[in-house]
Design a protein around this motif. Structure first.
Motif, short mmCIF file in Angstrom:
data_model
loop_
_atom_site.label_atom_id
_atom_site.label_comp_id
_atom_site.label_asym_id
_atom_site.label_seq_id
_atom_site.Cartn_x
_atom_site.Cartn_y
_atom_site.Cartn_z
N LYS A 1 0.83 -1.20 0.00
CA LYS A 1 0.00 0.00 0.00
C LYS A 1 0.86 1.26 0.00
O LYS A 1 0.55 2.24 -0.68
CB LYS A 1 -0.93 0.02 1.20
CG LYS A 1 -2.10 -0.93 1.08
CD LYS A 1 -3.02 -0.80 2.27
CE LYS A 1 -4.21 -1.73 2.14
NZ LYS A 1 -5.14 -1.57 3.26
N ALA A 2 1.96 1.25 0.74
CA ALA A 2 2.85 2.41 0.79
C ALA A 2 3.48 2.64 -0.58
O ALA A 2 3.60 3.78 -1.03
CB ALA A 2 3.92 2.20 1.85
N ARG A 3 3.88 1.56 -1.25
CA ARG A 3 4.47 1.70 -2.57
C ARG A 3 3.44 2.24 -3.56
O ARG A 3 3.73 3.12 -4.37
CB ARG A 3 5.01 0.36 -3.05
CG ARG A 3 5.74 0.46 -4.39
CD ARG A 3 6.31 -0.85 -4.85
NE ARG A 3 5.23 -1.82 -5.03
CZ ARG A 3 5.29 -3.10 -4.67
NH1 ARG A 3 6.38 -3.57 -4.10
NH2 ARG A 3 4.29 -3.91 -4.86
N ALA A 4 2.20 1.74 -3.51
CA ALA A 4 1.14 2.22 -4.40
C ALA A 4 0.85 3.69 -4.16
O ALA A 4 0.64 4.46 -5.11
CB ALA A 4 -0.12 1.38 -4.22
N THR A 5 0.85 4.09 -2.90
CA THR A 5 0.60 5.50 -2.56
C THR A 5 1.72 6.38 -3.11
O THR A 5 1.46 7.45 -3.66
CB THR A 5 0.48 5.67 -1.04
OG1 THR A 5 -0.58 4.84 -0.56
CG2 THR A 5 0.19 7.10 -0.67
N GLU B 1 1.30 9.34 -5.89
CA GLU B 1 1.75 10.70 -5.63
C GLU B 1 2.68 11.20 -6.74
O GLU B 1 2.58 12.35 -7.17
CB GLU B 1 2.45 10.79 -4.28
CG GLU B 1 1.52 10.82 -3.11
CD GLU B 1 0.64 12.06 -3.08
OE1 GLU B 1 1.14 13.16 -3.41
OE2 GLU B 1 -0.54 11.94 -2.74
N SER B 2 3.59 10.34 -7.19
CA SER B 2 4.50 10.77 -8.25
C SER B 2 3.74 11.00 -9.56
O SER B 2 4.04 11.94 -10.30
CB SER B 2 5.61 9.76 -8.44
OG SER B 2 5.11 8.54 -8.93
N ALA B 3 2.75 10.16 -9.84
CA ALA B 3 1.94 10.35 -11.05
C ALA B 3 1.13 11.64 -10.95
O ALA B 3 1.00 12.38 -11.93
CB ALA B 3 1.00 9.15 -11.25
#
Length: 58
Positions: free
Chosen positions: A12-16, A20-22
């Motif tokens: 979940k942290a990686r997806a978040t 955010e970068s997108a």
């Protein structure tokens, strides 16, 4: 000994972070004011007129 990591939380942290970068990239690409868009359109039109004026007739 290795630290125990909850894989679900890490995923979940990686997806978040990716979201955010997108979002930051989209803000940079599309987050322009109306005046900035108009200025760019006017500059493009001026460049096209300049090119068309420099064309030689065949």
């Amino acid at each position: 000994m290795a630290e125990i990591v909850n894989l679900r939380s890490a995923r979940k942290a990686r997806a978040t972070a990716e979201a955010e970068s997108a979002a930051a990239a989209n803000r940079a690409r599309f987050g322009r004011t109306k005046n900035e868009k108009r200025r760019d359109d006017l500059e493009q039109a001026r460049a096209e007129r300049t090119l068309d004026g420099a064309k030689r007739e065949d």
